[in-house]
Motif scaffolding. Structure first.
Motif, PDB file in Angstrom:
ATOM      1  N   PRO A   1      -5.956  16.968 -10.970  1.00  0.00           N
ATOM      2  CA  PRO A   1      -6.998  15.791 -10.622  1.00  0.00           C
ATOM      3  C   PRO A   1      -7.102  14.681 -11.765  1.00  0.00           C
ATOM      4  O   PRO A   1      -6.743  15.651 -12.850  1.00  0.00           O
ATOM      5  N   GLY A   2      -6.993  13.717 -11.216  1.00  0.00           N
ATOM      6  CA  GLY A   2      -7.438  12.233 -12.091  1.00  0.00           C
ATOM      7  C   GLY A   2      -6.189  12.277 -12.385  1.00  0.00           C
ATOM      8  O   GLY A   2      -6.005  11.082 -13.599  1.00  0.00           O
ATOM      9  N   ARG A   3      -4.718  12.775 -12.507  1.00  0.00           N
ATOM     10  CA  ARG A   3      -3.807  12.299 -13.151  1.00  0.00           C
ATOM     11  C   ARG A   3      -2.645  11.445 -12.322  1.00  0.00           C
ATOM     12  O   ARG A   3      -2.380  11.078 -12.111  1.00  0.00           O
ATOM     13  N   HIS A   4      -3.590  10.919 -11.371  1.00  0.00           N
ATOM     14  CA  HIS A   4      -3.218   9.651 -10.383  1.00  0.00           C
ATOM     15  C   HIS A   4      -2.377   8.741 -10.983  1.00  0.00           C
ATOM     16  O   HIS A   4      -1.238   8.150 -10.399  1.00  0.00           O
ATOM     17  N   PHE A   5      -3.391   7.664 -11.805  1.00  0.00           N
ATOM     18  CA  PHE A   5      -2.249   6.888 -12.628  1.00  0.00           C
ATOM     19  C   PHE A   5      -0.856   7.408 -13.350  1.00  0.00           C
ATOM     20  O   PHE A   5       0.148   6.749 -13.511  1.00  0.00           O
ATOM     21  N   ASP A   6      -0.617   8.407 -13.805  1.00  0.00           N
ATOM     22  CA  ASP A   6      -0.023   9.088 -14.546  1.00  0.00           C
ATOM     23  C   ASP A   6       1.338   9.819 -12.691  1.00  0.00           C
ATOM     24  O   ASP A   6       2.690   8.996 -13.638  1.00  0.00           O
ATOM     25  N   TRP A   7       1.221   9.626 -12.344  1.00  0.00           N
ATOM     26  CA  TRP A   7       2.139  10.096 -11.064  1.00  0.00           C
ATOM     27  C   TRP A   7       2.928   9.019 -11.190  1.00  0.00           C
ATOM     28  O   TRP A   7       3.866   8.781 -10.550  1.00  0.00           O
ATOM     29  N   TRP A   8       1.753   7.639 -10.591  1.00  0.00           N
ATOM     30  CA  TRP A   8       2.188   6.796 -10.131  1.00  0.00           C
ATOM     31  C   TRP A   8       2.923   6.202 -10.938  1.00  0.00           C
ATOM     32  O   TRP A   8       4.590   5.149 -10.459  1.00  0.00           O
ATOM     33  N   LYS A   9       2.763   5.771 -12.950  1.00  0.00           N
ATOM     34  CA  LYS A   9       3.515   5.438 -13.312  1.00  0.00           C
ATOM     35  C   LYS A   9       4.998   6.247 -13.596  1.00  0.00           C
ATOM     36  O   LYS A   9       6.042   5.014 -13.599  1.00  0.00           O
ATOM     37  N   GLY A  10       5.454   7.213 -13.288  1.00  0.00           N
ATOM     38  CA  GLY A  10       6.402   7.699 -12.687  1.00  0.00           C
ATOM     39  C   GLY A  10       7.362   7.858 -12.254  1.00  0.00           C
ATOM     40  O   GLY A  10       8.435   7.502 -11.939  1.00  0.00           O
ATOM     41  N   GLN A  11       6.593   7.763 -10.628  1.00  0.00           N
ATOM     42  CA  GLN A  11       7.220   7.520  -9.865  1.00  0.00           C
ATOM     43  C   GLN A  11       7.846   5.775  -9.523  1.00  0.00           C
ATOM     44  O   GLN A  11       9.316   5.753  -9.073  1.00  0.00           O
ATOM     45  N   ALA A  12       6.801   4.711 -10.586  1.00  0.00           N
ATOM     46  CA  ALA A  12       7.839   3.891 -10.364  1.00  0.00           C
ATOM     47  C   ALA A  12       8.578   3.475 -11.589  1.00  0.00           C
ATOM     48  O   ALA A  12       9.555   2.585 -11.141  1.00  0.00           O
ATOM     49  N   PHE A  13       9.170   4.802 -12.229  1.00  0.00           N
ATOM     50  CA  PHE A  13       9.588   4.171 -13.294  1.00  0.00           C
ATOM     51  C   PHE A  13      11.346   4.495 -12.822  1.00  0.00           C
ATOM     52  O   PHE A  13      12.051   4.604 -13.293  1.00  0.00           O
ATOM     53  N   ASN A  14      11.135   5.159 -11.582  1.00  0.00           N
ATOM     54  CA  ASN A  14      12.294   5.279 -10.763  1.00  0.00           C
ATOM     55  C   ASN A  14      12.690   4.418  -9.637  1.00  0.00           C
ATOM     56  O   ASN A  14      12.056   3.856  -9.089  1.00  0.00           O
ATOM     57  N   LYS A  15      13.915   3.847  -9.889  1.00  0.00           N
ATOM     58  CA  LYS A  15      14.433   2.170  -9.551  1.00  0.00           C
ATOM     59  C   LYS A  15      15.595   2.199  -7.808  1.00  0.00           C
ATOM     60  O   LYS A  15      14.383   1.238  -7.148  1.00  0.00           O
ATOM     61  N   ASP A  16      15.218   3.511  -7.571  1.00  0.00           N
ATOM     62  CA  ASP A  16      14.732   3.932  -6.309  1.00  0.00           C
ATOM     63  C   ASP A  16      13.979   3.530  -4.824  1.00  0.00           C
ATOM     64  O   ASP A  16      13.397   3.999  -3.800  1.00  0.00           O
ATOM     65  N   SER A  17      12.905   4.539  -5.651  1.00  0.00           N
ATOM     66  CA  SER A  17      11.463   4.204  -5.188  1.00  0.00           C
ATOM     67  C   SER A  17      10.326   2.801  -5.425  1.00  0.00           C
ATOM     68  O   SER A  17      10.608   2.128  -6.189  1.00  0.00           O
ATOM     69  N   ALA A  18       9.666   2.892  -4.358  1.00  0.00           N
ATOM     70  CA  ALA A  18       9.812   1.339  -4.244  1.00  0.00           C
ATOM     71  C   ALA A  18       8.213   1.932  -5.170  1.00  0.00           C
ATOM     72  O   ALA A  18       7.328   0.559  -4.448  1.00  0.00           O
ATOM     73  N   MET A  19       7.490   2.641  -5.717  1.00  0.00           N
ATOM     74  CA  MET A  19       6.589   2.525  -5.396  1.00  0.00           C
ATOM     75  C   MET A  19       6.025   1.429  -7.273  1.00  0.00           C
ATOM     76  O   MET A  19       4.807   1.658  -7.465  1.00  0.00           O
TER      77      MET A  19
ATOM     78  N   VAL B   1       0.638  -1.240   0.456  1.00  0.00           N
ATOM     79  CA  VAL B   1       0.022  -0.178  -0.025  1.00  0.00           C
ATOM     80  C   VAL B   1       0.749   1.084   0.182  1.00  0.00           C
ATOM     81  O   VAL B   1       1.852   1.731   1.161  1.00  0.00           O
ATOM     82  N   ALA B   2       1.003   2.116  -1.165  1.00  0.00           N
ATOM     83  CA  ALA B   2       1.559   3.189  -1.904  1.00  0.00           C
ATOM     84  C   ALA B   2       0.723   4.951  -0.790  1.00  0.00           C
ATOM     85  O   ALA B   2      -0.422   4.411  -1.076  1.00  0.00           O
ATOM     86  N   HIS B   3       1.371   4.974   0.361  1.00  0.00           N
ATOM     87  CA  HIS B   3       0.625   6.679   0.806  1.00  0.00           C
ATOM     88  C   HIS B   3       0.638   7.926   0.458  1.00  0.00           C
ATOM     89  O   HIS B   3       1.948   8.154   0.287  1.00  0.00           O
ATOM     90  N   ALA B   4       0.133   8.734  -0.150  1.00  0.00           N
ATOM     91  CA  ALA B   4       0.068  10.276  -0.971  1.00  0.00           C
ATOM     92  C   ALA B   4      -1.151  10.899  -0.173  1.00  0.00           C
ATOM     93  O   ALA B   4      -2.310  10.462  -0.574  1.00  0.00           O
ATOM     94  N   HIS B   5      -0.383  12.525  -0.029  1.00  0.00           N
ATOM     95  CA  HIS B   5      -1.640  12.469  -0.139  1.00  0.00           C
ATOM     96  C   HIS B   5      -2.502  13.245  -1.414  1.00  0.00           C
ATOM     97  O   HIS B   5      -3.571  13.249  -1.164  1.00  0.00           O
ATOM     98  N   GLY B   6      -1.657  13.426  -2.092  1.00  0.00           N
ATOM     99  CA  GLY B   6      -2.521  14.003  -3.686  1.00  0.00           C
ATOM    100  C   GLY B   6      -2.479  15.066  -4.162  1.00  0.00           C
ATOM    101  O   GLY B   6      -2.991  15.225  -5.028  1.00  0.00           O
ATOM    102  N   HIS B   7      -1.731  15.691  -2.995  1.00  0.00           N
ATOM    103  CA  HIS B   7      -0.861  17.317  -3.986  1.00  0.00           C
ATOM    104  C   HIS B   7       0.255  17.064  -5.243  1.00  0.00           C
ATOM    105  O   HIS B   7       0.088  18.405  -6.154  1.00  0.00           O
ATOM    106  N   GLN B   8       0.209  16.334  -5.154  1.00  0.00           N
ATOM    107  CA  GLN B   8       1.483  16.001  -6.473  1.00  0.00           C
ATOM    108  C   GLN B   8       1.286  15.800  -7.450  1.00  0.00           C
ATOM    109  O   GLN B   8       1.903  15.884  -8.014  1.00  0.00           O
ATOM    110  N   TRP B   9      -0.527  15.472  -7.656  1.00  0.00           N
ATOM    111  CA  TRP B   9      -0.458  14.916  -9.310  1.00  0.00           C
ATOM    112  C   TRP B   9      -1.438  15.957  -9.930  1.00  0.00           C
ATOM    113  O   TRP B   9      -2.723  16.495  -8.921  1.00  0.00           O
TER     114      TRP B   9
END
Length: 222
Positions: free
Chosen positions: A138-156, A128-136
């Motif tokens: 509205p409606g772009r949550h999966f785009d943000w998630w995919k970008g974070q997951a592209f970072n090998k150092d991120s657990a996303m 389970v990933a937790h974020a407040h939601g002000h990083q993306w």
């Protein structure tokens, strides 16, 4: 049925604060900053005491919201991203729990690492990933998630479920096996929002049952 694990996500903006919106909400905020922080801490402590006896394992995670930022000058946050009243309140509860290991030794507390905004926790086999939601936007949550997951150092990239707040209304979305849950706010109304849109507040909580990557049962509690 025995509950193996109870997990509580504190998703930011636990206080109104006086930094966000350049202090525009000061007059409409009946509590001082100290009182807001104290109330948040006591609600978190109440959750700890309530749920600790009910499960073999209890975990709580908190992330910073934009209203909980400790310092802003000229509209900009000047310290680290994890410098937040939202997370410090849960850290204080954790410190208190350390004095009674017999009651709370099975409780795990999670907050972001230094200069981070997100927390990733394994809950009954679901990441389970937790974020407040002000990083993306509205409606772009999966785009943000995919970008974070592209970072090998991120657990996303391991996350099965992303939970967030910020936009004040519930939203459930899925992309393949991954699920996004946006929780409603607990406030009764934003007068500014009602004047702008006509929509009043509709406070609530989301309770979900998850296991091994699947979150198939979700309920809004009002």
């Amino acid at each position: 049925m025995d509950i193996g694990q109870v997990h509580i996500g504190w998703l930011g903006d636990h206080i109104e604060g006086f930094n966000s919106q350049a202090g525009a909400n000061v007059w409409r905020t009946p509590l001082t900053l100290s009182e807001q922080i104290r109330l948040t801490r006591r609600v978190m402590l109440h959750a700890l005491v309530t749920f600790a006896p009910l499960a073999e394992r209890v975990s709580m995670a908190a992330v910073p919201g934009n209203h909980g930022e400790t310092v802003r000058i000229a509209g900009r946050g000047l310290t680290r991203y994890d410098d937040s009243h939202d997370t410090e309140s849960l850290i204080a509860v954790h410190d208190a729990a350390q004095f009674n290991p017999d009651a709370f030794d099975h409780v795990a507390i999670h907050v972001p690492e230094t200069d981070e905004l997100t927390v990733v926790v394994d809950v009954a086999g679901t990441v389970v990933a937790h974020a407040h939601g002000h990083q993306w936007q509205p409606g772009r949550h999966f785009d943000w998630w995919k970008g974070q997951a592209f970072n090998k150092d991120s657990a996303m990239h391991r996350a099965d479920l992303l939970v967030a707040g910020h936009l004040h209304h519930e939203l459930v979305d899925s992309d393949g096996p991954r699920t996004f849950i946006q929780t409603p706010a607990l406030e009764s109304e934003s007068t500014w929002w009602r004047h702008a849109t006509g929509t009043p507040g509709h406070p609530g909580l989301i309770v979900a049952i998850t296991k091994d990557g699947n979150t198939n049962i979700k309920e809004v509690v009002r």
